[in-house]
Design a protein around this motif. Structure first.
Motif, short mmCIF file in Angstrom:
data_model
loop_
_atom_site.label_atom_id
_atom_site.label_comp_id
_atom_site.label_asym_id
_atom_site.label_seq_id
_atom_site.Cartn_x
_atom_site.Cartn_y
_atom_site.Cartn_z
N UNK A 34 7.16 -12.29 -24.67
CA UNK A 34 6.48 -12.02 -25.79
C UNK A 34 4.84 -12.11 -25.79
N UNK A 35 4.68 -13.13 -25.00
CA UNK A 35 3.28 -13.28 -24.61
C UNK A 35 2.52 -12.40 -23.88
N UNK A 40 -0.72 -6.79 -23.58
CA UNK A 40 -0.76 -5.34 -23.40
C UNK A 40 -1.29 -4.70 -24.78
N UNK A 41 -0.70 -5.18 -25.87
CA UNK A 41 -1.04 -4.53 -27.13
C UNK A 41 -2.38 -4.89 -27.48
N UNK A 42 -2.95 -6.04 -27.34
CA UNK A 42 -4.42 -6.58 -27.52
C UNK A 42 -5.30 -5.31 -26.85
N UNK A 43 -4.92 -4.98 -25.68
CA UNK A 43 -5.73 -3.94 -24.96
C UNK A 43 -5.92 -2.53 -25.79
N UNK A 44 -4.75 -2.40 -26.37
CA UNK A 44 -4.72 -0.82 -27.03
C UNK A 44 -5.07 -0.84 -28.58
N UNK A 45 -5.14 -2.01 -29.21
CA UNK A 45 -5.13 -1.94 -30.53
C UNK A 45 -6.42 -1.54 -31.20
N UNK A 46 -7.46 -1.97 -30.54
CA UNK A 46 -8.98 -1.75 -31.22
C UNK A 46 -9.04 -0.16 -31.41
N UNK A 47 -8.67 0.43 -30.12
CA UNK A 47 -8.89 1.89 -30.26
C UNK A 47 -7.86 2.56 -31.50
N UNK A 48 -6.85 2.02 -31.86
CA UNK A 48 -6.27 2.35 -33.04
C UNK A 48 -6.48 1.87 -34.31
N UNK A 49 -7.84 1.05 -34.32
CA UNK A 49 -8.33 0.90 -35.75
C UNK A 49 -8.00 -0.49 -36.19
N UNK A 50 -7.47 -1.48 -35.02
CA UNK A 50 -7.15 -2.76 -35.35
C UNK A 50 -8.39 -3.64 -34.85
N UNK A 51 -8.94 -4.76 -35.44
CA UNK A 51 -9.77 -5.90 -34.74
C UNK A 51 -8.72 -6.96 -34.88
N UNK A 377 3.35 3.11 -24.33
CA UNK A 377 2.45 1.85 -24.94
C UNK A 377 1.53 2.64 -26.20
N UNK A 378 0.88 3.56 -25.82
CA UNK A 378 0.04 4.28 -27.03
C UNK A 378 0.89 4.79 -28.40
N UNK A 379 2.45 5.25 -27.81
CA UNK A 379 3.06 5.65 -29.06
C UNK A 379 3.48 4.49 -29.79
#
Length: 398
Positions: A34-35, A40-51, A377-379
Motif C-alpha cells: 500500500x505504501x 506511484x499515485x502521488x506522482x500522477x495525481x497532480x496532473x489529474x487535478x489533485x493537490x 496507472x493513468x486509467x
C-alpha cells in the motif's frame, strides 16, 4: 472546533473543474504494498487535478518511502502516534486536518481508516477509505476487535469504501456485516512504461551481480518477508525443482521479520547456495527484467501490485489461488495457479514453466496484454479522481 465544523459543513462543494486538496492519511511509510502504491499515485495525481498532502501516523523502519514522497514535492506531516489507543491520537489526527483544510480525506490501512474516518466525520469533511488487505484475525483477538471497530466506523461514517479487488470487497462485506453495495472495487494501477521498456543486458547484469553462470535460471519473488507470503513453501519446493532444473536459483527481493527463519529453512533443505536475499531494491524493474519466472506463493492476498509488475515485465507467473489473484490473471494462459500451503504442486508448476520455453514466452505475452487492459496507472488514477469529485460534490453513498 464547533465553529470549524459548522464552516466546513456549510462550505459549498468544489466546482467540477476545480483542483481538489486531498489529505492522504496512512499508517506508515515502510516497504509495504500500500505504501509503494501511494508513492506511484502521488506522482500522477497532480496532473489529474489533485493537490496531495500526506499525513503519516507511525514510524516503521524509519519510514524509508518518506524521502521518495518528499522528492515529488508533496508535503508530509508525521504524527509519531505509536498506538491506536494512545491518549490524544484522535486529537492529533484532527489537528492535522485543521491545519491542512482538505476538500476530502483518503485513508489507507487500519489505524488511518479508524482515526481518519472518525476525525473527518466530526469535521464534516468527506472521507474515503481503501481496503488493501484480506484480514483474517483470530476470533476474539486484539486484531479481531480492531477489525470490527474499523468495519463499524467505515460502514457508518466513511463517504466511500474502496476495495482493491472484488475478493477484498466480498471479504469485508462478509466479515463486517456491511452490505456489499457499500464497497466500490477499484483495481490498483502501475506505471507500465517503467516495467515494459527495454532493459538491454538485464539478464547478464543480474547474473553477474549474483556471481552466477550466464545460463542460470532465475526464479524471483518480491515481497515483505513474513509468513503469510508463503516463501517458506517455495524454499521447501526448491529441491524438487533443482532435480529437473539444476541451474535454478531463487532470488528474494524485500525484507521483513521472517528473513532469519527463511535463511534457516534454506540451510535446512540444503539450498542456501541457491537462495539469494537481495533486501529492498529500488531497481525492481531491472531485477524482473533479468529473471525467468515470477512466483508468488502467498497464503492470502487482496491484489498484489508486484504481480502486476511482474506481468508487465513479460514474466510468466506461478501463484497461489487465493484472494484477488484469480481476478488478476488468466488461469493457464498468463499464470499457473496452485493451492496455497502445497510445496509439491508449487514445485511441479515451477518446473513446468522453466522446462517449457515456448509456453513461458506465451505466458509472458499474455500477462502484458492483461496489464495493459486492466492495470494502467493513468486509467486507474482517472477513475479514482472521478470518485473524489463525486464525493466532494456531496453525492450520496451507494
Amino acid at each position: 472546533m464547533n465553529t470549524r465544523r459548522s464552516a466546513l459543513r456549510a462550505a459549498p462543494p468544489p466546482a467540477p473543474s476545480a483542483r481538489l486538496r486531498v489529505m492522504y492519511l496512512i499508517d506508515s511509510l515502510g516497504h509495504g504494498g500500500a505504501e509503494h502504491l501511494l508513492v506511484r499515485y502521488l506522482e500522477a495525481l497532480p496532473a489529474a487535478g489533485v493537490d496531495p498532502v500526506v499525513v503519516v501516523i507511525q514510524d516503521r523502519d524509519g519510514n524509508p518511502l518518506q524521502n521518495e514522497i518528499a522528492a515529488l514535492g508533496v508535503p508530509i506531516d508525521n504524527l509519531h502516534i505509536d498506538r491506536l489507543r494512545r491518549r490524544g491520537a484522535l486529537r492529533s489526527v484532527g489537528e492535522a486536518m485543521d491545519r491542512i483544510a482538505p476538500d476530502l480525506v483518503h485513508t489507507q490501512l487500519e489505524f488511518a481508516n479508524i482515526l481518519g474516518t472518525v476525525a473527518a466525520h466530526r469535521r464534516g469533511i468527506p472521507s474515503l477509505a481503501t481496503l488493501h488487505t484480506l484480514d483474517r484475525p483470530r476470533r476474539w483477538s486484539r486484531d479481531a476487535v480492531r477489525f470490527r471497530l474499523m468495519a463499524r466506523i467505515l460502514t457508518t461514517r466513511a463517504s466511500r469504501v474502496i476495495a482493491v479487488s472484488r475478493s477484498a470487497a466480498d471479504h469485508f462485506a462478509g466479515h463486517s456485516g456491511a452490505g456489499r453495495r457499500l464497497v466500490t472495487t477499484l483495481y490498483n494501477g502501475i506505471d507500465l512504461e517503467r516495467f515494459t521498456r527495454p532493459q538491454p543486458n538485464a539478464r547478464e547484469r543480474l547474473r553477474t551481480s549474483l556471481g552466477l553462470e550466464s545460463d542460470a535460471r532465475i526464479i524471483v519473488t518480491v515481497a515483505v518477508l513474513r509468513p503469510a507470503k508463503g516463501i517458506e513453501d517455495l524454499i521447501t519446493a526448491l529441491p524438487a525443482v533443482l532435480a529437473s532444473v539444476p541451474a535454478a536459483h531463487l532470488v528474494l527481493v524485500g525484507d521483513g521479520p521472517a528473513r532469519d527463519a527463511l535463511k534457516y529453512a534454506a540451510a535446512a533443505f540444503g539450498v542456501d547456495q541457491r537462495v539469494h536475499f537481495l533486501g529492498h531494491r529500488a531497481d525492481v524493474d531491472e531485477v524482473l527484467a533479468g529473471s525467468d519466472l515470477f512466483v508468488l506463493p502467498s497464503h492470502t492476498e487482496a491484489l498484489p501490485t508486484v504481480l502486476i509488475e511482474a506481468m508487465a515485465a513479460g514474466l510468466p507467473v506461478v501463484a497461489t489461488n487465493v484472494g484477488g489473484i484469480p481476478e488478476m490473471v488468466e488461469r493457464g494462459t498468463s499464470t499457473l495457479l496452485v493451492p496455497p500451503h502445497n510445496p509439491p504442486m508449487l514445485a511441479e508448476a515451477v518446473t513446468r514453466v522453466l522446462t517449457s520455453p515456448i509456453q513461458a514466452a506465451a505466458m509472458g505475452t499474455a500477462g502484458q496484454r492483461i496489464v495493459r487492459a486492466r492495470f494502467d496507472l493513468p486509467r486507474q488514477v482517472a477513475a479514482l479522481v472521478d470518485e473524489y469529485r463525486r464525493v466532494a460534490a456531496g453525492e450520496a453513498r451507494p
